[in-house]
Design a protein around this motif. Structure first.
Motif, PDB file in Angstrom:
ATOM      1  N   GLY A 175      56.913  23.394 -13.266  1.00  0.00           N
ATOM      2  CA  GLY A 175      57.607  22.302 -12.907  1.00  0.00           C
ATOM      3  C   GLY A 175      59.337  22.711 -13.254  1.00  0.00           C
ATOM      4  N   LYS A 176      59.908  23.442 -14.305  1.00  0.00           N
ATOM      5  CA  LYS A 176      61.570  23.411 -14.394  1.00  0.00           C
ATOM      6  C   LYS A 176      62.208  23.927 -13.693  1.00  0.00           C
ATOM      7  CE  LYS A 176      60.125  21.382 -19.008  1.00  0.00           C
ATOM      8  NZ  LYS A 176      61.040  22.198 -20.401  1.00  0.00           N
ATOM      9  N   PRO A 177      63.800  24.447 -12.659  1.00  0.00           N
ATOM     10  CA  PRO A 177      64.216  25.010 -12.141  1.00  0.00           C
ATOM     11  C   PRO A 177      64.774  26.050 -12.900  1.00  0.00           C
ATOM     12  CG  PRO A 177      65.329  23.129 -12.580  1.00  0.00           C
ATOM     13  CD  PRO A 177      64.100  22.866 -13.168  1.00  0.00           C
ATOM     14  N   ILE A 178      64.307  27.721 -12.327  1.00  0.00           N
ATOM     15  CA  ILE A 178      64.533  28.898 -13.484  1.00  0.00           C
ATOM     16  C   ILE A 178      65.839  29.166 -13.099  1.00  0.00           C
ATOM     17  CG2 ILE A 178      62.370  29.158 -12.793  1.00  0.00           C
ATOM     18  CD1 ILE A 178      63.970  31.686 -10.299  1.00  0.00           C
ATOM     19  N   ASP A 179      66.225  30.208 -13.839  1.00  0.00           N
ATOM     20  CA  ASP A 179      67.419  30.627 -14.518  1.00  0.00           C
ATOM     21  C   ASP A 179      67.399  31.667 -13.092  1.00  0.00           C
ATOM     22  OD1 ASP A 179      70.094  31.083 -15.074  1.00  0.00           O
ATOM     23  OD2 ASP A 179      68.947  31.870 -16.905  1.00  0.00           O
ATOM     24  N   ALA A 180      68.385  31.174 -11.844  1.00  0.00           N
ATOM     25  CA  ALA A 180      68.080  31.982 -11.087  1.00  0.00           C
ATOM     26  C   ALA A 180      68.920  33.475 -10.859  1.00  0.00           C
ATOM     27  CB  ALA A 180      67.596  31.521  -9.360  1.00  0.00           C
ATOM     28  N   LEU A 181      68.586  34.133 -11.713  1.00  0.00           N
ATOM     29  CA  LEU A 181      70.373  35.528 -12.033  1.00  0.00           C
ATOM     30  C   LEU A 181      69.083  36.288 -10.430  1.00  0.00           C
ATOM     31  CD1 LEU A 181      69.434  36.635 -15.707  1.00  0.00           C
ATOM     32  CD2 LEU A 181      70.703  34.859 -14.763  1.00  0.00           C
ATOM     33  N   PHE A 182      70.697  37.269  -9.846  1.00  0.00           N
ATOM     34  CA  PHE A 182      70.405  37.636  -9.048  1.00  0.00           C
ATOM     35  C   PHE A 182      71.674  38.532  -9.379  1.00  0.00           C
ATOM     36  CE2 PHE A 182      73.038  34.093  -7.571  1.00  0.00           C
ATOM     37  CZ  PHE A 182      74.568  34.747  -7.567  1.00  0.00           C
ATOM     38  N   PHE A 183      71.509  40.371  -8.453  1.00  0.00           N
ATOM     39  CA  PHE A 183      72.576  40.902  -8.396  1.00  0.00           C
ATOM     40  C   PHE A 183      72.862  41.804  -7.519  1.00  0.00           C
ATOM     41  CE2 PHE A 183      68.571  42.572  -9.470  1.00  0.00           C
ATOM     42  CZ  PHE A 183      67.940  43.996  -9.290  1.00  0.00           C
ATOM     43  N   SER A 184      73.063  42.623  -7.010  1.00  0.00           N
ATOM     44  CA  SER A 184      73.511  43.731  -5.724  1.00  0.00           C
ATOM     45  C   SER A 184      72.603  44.708  -5.208  1.00  0.00           C
ATOM     46  CB  SER A 184      75.405  43.947  -5.909  1.00  0.00           C
ATOM     47  OG  SER A 184      75.237  45.073  -5.255  1.00  0.00           O
ATOM     48  N   THR A 185      72.750  45.516  -6.368  1.00  0.00           N
ATOM     49  CA  THR A 185      71.823  46.327  -5.926  1.00  0.00           C
ATOM     50  C   THR A 185      71.144  47.102  -7.161  1.00  0.00           C
ATOM     51  OG1 THR A 185      73.662  47.432  -4.211  1.00  0.00           O
ATOM     52  CG2 THR A 185      71.832  48.562  -4.813  1.00  0.00           C
ATOM     53  N   SER A 186      69.675  47.071  -7.064  1.00  0.00           N
ATOM     54  CA  SER A 186      69.136  47.716  -7.962  1.00  0.00           C
ATOM     55  C   SER A 186      69.015  49.825  -8.430  1.00  0.00           C
ATOM     56  CB  SER A 186      67.372  47.488  -7.830  1.00  0.00           C
ATOM     57  OG  SER A 186      66.766  48.633  -7.602  1.00  0.00           O
ATOM     58  N   ASN A 187      68.407  50.084  -9.149  1.00  0.00           N
ATOM     59  CA  ASN A 187      68.038  51.540  -8.930  1.00  0.00           C
ATOM     60  C   ASN A 187      66.995  51.780  -8.536  1.00  0.00           C
ATOM     61  OD1 ASN A 187      66.912  49.937 -10.825  1.00  0.00           O
ATOM     62  ND2 ASN A 187      66.880  52.372 -12.525  1.00  0.00           N
ATOM     63  N   GLY A 188      65.561  51.286  -7.464  1.00  0.00           N
ATOM     64  CA  GLY A 188      64.848  51.305  -7.131  1.00  0.00           C
ATOM     65  C   GLY A 188      63.861  49.660  -7.672  1.00  0.00           C
TER      66      GLY A 188
END
Length: 345
Positions: A175-188
């Motif tokens: 019920g709470k907003p998440i810490d919506a982390l994101f980034f460019s490209t993963s290693n898989g």
């Protein structure tokens, strides 16, 4: 007179009826009912599910105070304009529409979380967020025009559509907003939160992201002198052919720890000290230089942008994308939270 009374009563009844019926017919179309029929009202009744949103939907009139770092000034913008500016700056507009929607959803979640918690870390008095990677990169309309040039019209339309298609929606956990982390490209693979920062966050779990291998940012190389390498890490490697030893890997297949003759660094520490694109790295000495190769681009926690685009290319919609990268989350309405913010103004 007694015989006339029933006729008077009947006439009065008919007059009243003619007055009531139009009012009843008009009532459902009054301004008040038009407002309650918006997306947010419907979503609030079913917090776990989101109804379809038309492209004409707009986020509530909430103002965001953005500290423009390079200009050292605060720019106040409407929420929708802020979100368009973030998506425009954070993700290429030629990405798939569903990937852009996923980015819009993470951007809205981030700022709503920051506004309701009144988090002002990293900004001067009067600002609520800055325009750097420490928060969310942002471009205003003039900057978008300059960046996109002749492509401005179609790119602006596409980004605006992504924002409006997710209007009023955020990602929540319990019920709470998440810490919506994101980034460019993963290693898989993405990274568990505790493998990069302190603290285990249940929705930031390592997941596979094979689509990233098609990213132009998947492979990187950096060359530095042995002396520079030693200075940055505070170690001595001498003439040894072996430079440190990886003693731990993370769940996301990145370097967990490296031991330099008893001096141990985390993969994150080495990435920061050497300014590497990723904490999935390997290196090799070539004469007086050290050649460092990395896989991926970014911290690796949360949603991979190129992974999101790859999923969209294969037919996944934005809801499937975010639920792949953020485990156990729901897409819910931010109406009540945004109303609280507006009421506090």
């Amino acid at each position: 007179m007694k015989k006339i009374k029933p006729f008077i009563a009947l006439a009065a009844f008919l007059i009243a009826l003619t007055l009531i019926i139009p009012a009843v017919l008009v009532l459902p179309f009054s301004d008040e009912h038009k407002a309650s029929g918006k997306l947010g009202e419907n979503l609030a009744k079913s917090p776990g599910k989101v109804t379809d949103v038309t492209s004409t939907s707009k986020d509530p009139a909430v103002e965001v105070a953005v500290f423009r770092f390079s200009k050292s000034k605060i720019e106040k913008v409407q929420l929708e304009d802020y979100l368009v500016g973030v998506v425009a700056a954070e993700m290429p507009a030629d990405f798939e529409e569903e990937a852009l929607k996923a980015q819009a959803l993470t951007a809205r979640t981030y700022i709503v979380h920051r506004l309701i918690t009144k988090d002002t870390l990293g900004v001067p008095k009067g600002a609520q967020v800055n325009d750097t990677q420490n928060h969310q990169v942002y471009m205003n309309d003039d900057e978008q025009r300059k960046s996109w040039g002749k492509d401005y019209d179609w790119k602006k339309k596409k980004v605006l559509e992504a924002v409006r298609s997710t209007s009023g929606q955020i990602l929540t956990y319990d019920g709470k907003p998440i810490d919506a982390l994101f980034f460019s490209t993963s290693n898989g693979y993405t990274e568990n939160s505790e493998d990069y920062w302190s603290g285990s966050i249940p929705y930031l779990r390592s997941v596979s992201s094979p689509w990233d291998k098609n990213s132009p940012k998947f492979n990187n190389q950096k060359v530095m002198t042995v002396r520079e390498f030693e200075a940055k890490l505070g170690v001595k490697i001498g003439s040894s052919g072996t430079i440190g030893k990886i003693v731990e890997r993370t769940t996301g297949k990145r370097v967990g720890k490296v031991n330099f003759n008893g001096k141990v660094f985390s993969g994150k520490e080495i990435r920061d000290k050497l300014d590497l694109k990723s904490s999935d790295f390997a290196w090799e000495r070539k004469g007086n230089n050290i050649v460092i190769t990395t896989k991926g681009f970014g911290h690796g926690v949360g949603m991979s942008q190129y992974g999101a685009n790859g999923m969209a290319e294969e037919g996944s919609d934005y809801k499937e994308i975010v639920k792949h990268y953020y485990k156990g989350v729901e897409i819910t309405s931010a109406e009540n939270m945004l109303a609280t913010i507006t009421a506090q103004k």
